[in-house]
Each structure stands twice: as structure tokens, then as C-alpha cells.
Design a protein around this motif. Structure first.
Motif, PDB file in Angstrom:
ATOM      1  N   UNK A  77      -0.134   2.780  -5.152  1.00 38.40           N
ATOM      2  CA  UNK A  77      -1.309   1.913  -5.257  1.00 38.40           C
ATOM      3  C   UNK A  77      -2.536   2.496  -4.556  1.00 38.40           C
ATOM      4  N   UNK A  78      -2.418   3.680  -3.961  1.00 36.20           N
ATOM      5  CA  UNK A  78      -3.596   4.320  -3.373  1.00 36.20           C
ATOM      6  C   UNK A  78      -4.122   5.420  -4.295  1.00 36.20           C
ATOM      7  N   UNK A 114       0.884  -1.164   0.000  1.00 38.88           N
ATOM      8  CA  UNK A 114       0.000   0.000   0.000  1.00 38.88           C
ATOM      9  C   UNK A 114       0.919   1.209   0.000  1.00 38.88           C
ATOM     10  N   UNK A 139      -3.007   5.767  -7.386  1.00 37.86           N
ATOM     11  CA  UNK A 139      -2.830   5.197  -8.729  1.00 37.86           C
ATOM     12  C   UNK A 139      -1.942   6.061  -9.615  1.00 37.86           C
TER      13      UNK A 139
END
Lengths: 417, 97
Positions: free
Chosen positions: B73-74, B50, B76
Motif C-alpha cells: 500500500x506504499x 501500511x 502500490x
């Protein structure tokens, strides 16, 4: 003592214009220590706490949740319940859950609106047909109700499907599990929370985990936003964030966290009284009691924690829905959202002890955890209470990725991964 | 929807690409001597970060070439794109709780 919900309590409270209903559960500050701390206040975590208290007499339990109860995948799924999985291990686990669903509202004294309206899986080509027949047979051998429907039988069961042969996705057959259906997802979290609270479980919301205190390979405490909480045993039930917490506890998981999305339409009159799923075209649809069409889409194929999905995935799903149900073409969509699902390489869950003594993990349910909520909580509570797995979850240990005893359910998870 | 800058073709829509998961996983040098645990880790265990994740993508509906991407990944957000064999650029690791 939590007062029971009944027709009489409803009448009694009607006299006071429903202003005096007590809160369904307390919101206590955390005690300095508990026998068991469950991390994650979704359906699975709350069910675990409930069965720890009910089946194993362990009531010195806290459920800690970083947000609000059922605000993660419990409140984001498409509420489908079924147990028609291919392999023996999964069929038994999900069937165990389905049997608990059948008595859940009575058991919890809370209406979870479980509706056994049937779940139909469509076949669009010869390969689908063969796989479907294989699965129906495997289900029946495992005591899971399942039957094969011909196109004529499909038309009788669900008249609004387009069965004309010139369709983009011709329907050649279907499997039907009549005991499958839907349930009210929020009510599942609230019902378990209320019933667990009534047995003495502390439910603590807005309490994020910041780390674990581990000494000599044994769990001692959980560090949280509301202080350090000592615990003899800790269960992690946090779906999409499982790897984040596992890393804090010093071990790795094989799961990948992917965004899975769902959407609902504007509410309409009753039109669809069952659940229709199509594995091949990534679409599943049912109608909620409010009248909205509830539509599930596929996953985005990259790691993401953003709780939203790509628009291309939505379009693909809606295109398939419009092909299967031409009458829905002019429907407008009301809401679209995403949840973070933790997908295992074999599309089966992990319900297991971990390398840390006293620390247990329940994760990897991927795209289909809601249906398993009662069964998952039941066997995970057994695993924590006895420090050994229940016979039903013994095959679902973390170790299987080293031993090679995988349970490959990619075909039955309904959403291709 | 991501806009991914292929090192050979330039910015293209996400739908032209396929995902390859965690980057920089080295194939074991002595596979016949590897324990079951090590094999399991090599085959199944993947970073699921994350925050900033180094990952592989392939331009499957374009030039067909693999390359590496550093992506949050948060949010993007794509922070860097670099070719196979190149070292990852130095990036601030965003941390989320």
C-alpha cells in the motif's frame, strides 16, 4: 516572551531590513517526561496543544511530529472552511469550529487569512435539489447560516458558471453559506505553533513515534526517534497514519486510509471570488490569493499510503470543472499532489478515549478535516484535560461502531466516498 | 494507475475494477449469538495496513468475477493475484514506520 506582531513591530523591523525577526517558535530537545504528549504536528495537533495551554492551564506539553509542521494534510488540503453539515451532532461541531475561525487571527496574533467569501454547493438534478433543500433547512434549524439560490441568483453571485441548459451538468440550484470561505493552511499550523510555544509548549519536529509503553492498560511513555518520552496522557492526531499508531498501541480503528488529491493551476488575475463545490461531479474550486485556481478531486477507492492519486481521478475532476467553467478549458495546471485521508465508515470523525487509559485519539476526519481545525483542537483538549469528552464531541466516540449510533455524513462531506 | 492482472482476463486497466477491501473476512458462524462488540468488529473494523495488504477486487467492467490481490500500500506494487478460495501466497511483509 514572544513579541507580538503588529504594525509597530513591522515598522521597527523594517528599519533593520527585516533581518532580525525572532524565530516564531523554539525547537527544543525533548524533556524526559511531560504531562501531555500530542503525537502529530498538523493543525489539529497544534490546536490541541494550544487549547490545552490556553483553556486548561496545562503547559507541560510536547507536540512531536515525524516530519515538519503542517507537512501532511494541513498543507495539502484545499483550505475550504464551512459548517453546513446535515446532522445535529456534526452541524454543532463544525459550527463551533467556524465560530473559532472567525476570531482566530486575533486570538493567535497571526494572520491566518481567513476569508469569508462564501461556499456554494451546486445541485445538478432533481434529487440533488431535494437533498440540498433538506440540508439548507436542517442547517437553519441548527443556527447555521445557509440559503437556497435559484439559477438566476447563482448567475448574479458567480457569473462565470455555465448555466446554459445544454451543459453536461445543468445547474438547477445551489446552497450558499456566506460565512464559509477559505484560510491560509500553512498559517494555521504556524500560528497555532507560535501561540502554543509562547505558552510553554515544546514543539519537536523530525521525531517519529516508534511505539508506546503501556503498563496495566495505562499509557506510560512514547518511544520516539529522539528517545523515550514519559507522559501521563497522550493524544494521537495523525490523520492517515492513525491505524498504524493504533496498532502499535494495541487497538483497532474502523478507518481506511485513502489517497485524496488536489491540484492548482497557473496563477491568473482574480476571476472567482467564492468557493464552488459540486458533490455529484466530484469537483470543488476556489482561487487563492496568489491567483492559482485551487481544485479538489475525489479519493482513490483503495487503501494507499503513497501520497499520490490516480490520474483517472484527476481527469474526471478536470472534465467536470471544464463543463462548469468552460472559460478554464485552456488553463494549464501547475502542481498536483495527494494526501492520505483517514475515512470512517460513517464519514464522521472519531474524537475519543481509547481502550488504553490516558491515550486519546482524534482521527477519521476523512476528506474534510481542515475546516474543523480550531474546533477539533478545542474539544480534544477538553477531552484530554478532563478525561471526558466535551458535550460537542461526546457523540463522536470510538464506541459508536459497536453501539450503532453512527453519524452518517456521506452526503455532506462534499466528496463522495 | 494500477495494472491489475485478472485471473480470468489477464492484465487490465485499474478503471475496469472495483475495490472490495480486506480479504479473508469470514462471516460469523453463529450470528444470533454474537455480542455487539463482535458484530461491530465484523461490520466496521478493517485492516488498514501500511505495507502488504491482502484485499479483494472485482472485475466489474469485465468478467464480473471476484479475486484476491496482495498489494503493497506504499509502493502500490501488486505482489500476487490469486483466486477466491485459494490460500494467500507466502510473502515477505514489508514494514514501514
Amino acid at each position: 516572551m514572544t513579541p507580538r506582531y503588529s504594525i509597530f513591530s513591522l515598522l521597527r523591523n523594517a528599519a533593520s531590513y527585516h533581518q532580525d525577526w525572532p524565530e516564531a517558535w523554539r525547537s527544543p530537545e525533548p524533556k524526559p517526561s511531560y504531562e501531555v504528549v500530542i503525537v502529530g504536528g498538523g493543525g489539529h495537533g497544534l490546536a490541541t496543544a494550544y487549547y490545552l495551554a490556553k483553556e486548561h492551564g496545562i503547559t507541560d506539553v510536547a507536540v512531536i511530529e515525524r516530519g515538519w509542521l503542517g507537512g501532511g494534510n494541513t498543507g495539502r488540503n484545499t483550505t475550504i472552511v464551512r459548517s453546513n453539515y446535515l446532522w445535529d451532532e456534526s452541524a454543532q461541531l463544525y459550527e463551533h469550529a467556524l465560530k473559532l475561525w472567525e476570531g482566530l487571527s486575533q486570538d493567535l496574533n497571526y494572520n491566518v487569512m481567513f476569508s469569508q467569501r462564501g461556499v456554494m454547493n451546486l445541485a445538478h438534478n432533481q434529487h440533488d435539489l431535494r437533498e440540498l433543500n433538506r440540508r439548507v433547512s436542517a442547517n437553519r434549524l441548527n443556527g447555521v447560516d445557509s440559503e437556497f439560490l435559484t439559477p438566476a441568483q447563482i448567475k448574479a453571485f458567480c457569473p462565470i458558471i455555465d448555466l446554459r441548459e445544454q451543459g453536461r451538468y445543468p445547474v438547477l440550484g445551489a446552497s450558499l453559506q456566506r460565512r464559509g470561505g477559505t484560510a491560509r493552511h500553512d498559517a494555521v499550523a504556524w500560528g497555532y505553533a507560535r501561540a502554543a510555544d509562547a505558552r510553554g509548549v515544546d514543539i519537536i519536529q523530525e521525531c517519529p513515534v516508534e511505539g508506546f509503553d503501556i503498563e496495566d492498560g495505562k499509557i506510560r511513555a512514547v518511544r520516539t526517534g529522539k528517545g523515550r518520552i514519559e507522559a501521563r496522557k497522550v493524544g494521537i492526531v495523525v490523520a492517515g497514519h492513525s491505524s498504524v499508531l493504533a496498532e502499535q498501541a494495541g487497538f483497532r480503528l474502523p478507518v481506511q486510509s485513502l489517497p485524496l488529491q488536489a491540484l492548482v493551476s497557473e496563477p491568473i488575475k482574480p476571476i472567482l471570488d467564492t468557493v464552488v463545490m459540486s458533490n455529484a461531479v466530484h469537483a470543488y474550486i476556489s482561487q487563492s490569493d496568489k491567483g492559482e485556481l485551487v481544485i479538489g478531486a475525489g479519493v482513490d477507492h483503495y487503501v494507499g499510503y503513497g501520497q499520490r492519486g490516480g490520474i483517472a481521478v484527476t481527469e474526471e475532476t478536470l472534465a467536470a470543472i471544464c463543463e462548469l467553467f468552460p472559460m478554464f478549458r485552456r488553463m494549464r495546471m501547475l502542481r498536483l499532489w495527494g494526501g492520505i485521508v483517514d475515512v470512517c465508515p460513517d464519514a464522521s470523525p472519531i474524537l475519543s478515549k481509547t481502550p488504553v487509559e490516558g491515550l486519546y485519539i482524534n482521527c477519521g476526519w476523512g476528506t474534510g478535516g481542515f475546516k474543523a481545525t480550531p474546533g477539533s483542537g478545542h474539544v480534544f483538549a477538553h477531552t484530554i484535560a478532563r478525561d471526558e469528552p466535551h458535550a460537542l464531541n461526546a457523540p463522536f466516540k470510538l464506541d459508536r461502531f459497536h453501539s450503532g449510533f453512527l453519524i452518517d455524513e456521506h452526503g455532506a462531506a462534499a466528496v463522495a466516498h | 494507475m494500477l495494472l491489475i492482472v485478472c485471473p480470468w482476463c489477464g492484465p487490465r486497466d485499474e478503471s475496469e475494477f472495483s475495490y472490495g477491501g480486506e480479504a479473508h473476512i469470514a462471516r460469523p458462524k453463529n450470528p444470533e449469538k454474537l455480542s455487539d462488540e463482535k458484530w461491530g468488529d465484523y461490520v466496521f473494523m478493517r485492516a488498514n495496513t501500511k505495507g502488504v495488504l491482502l484485499e479483494r477486487w472485482v472485475h466489474s467492467h469485465g468478467c464480473g468475477r471476484w479475486f484476491n490481490v496482495a498489494r503493497d500500500t506504499v509502493s502500490y506494487r501488486i505482489l500476487a493475484v490469486y483466486r477466491m478460495g485459494e490460500k494467500p501466497p507466502k510473502l515477505d511483509k514489508t514494514t514501514y514506520v
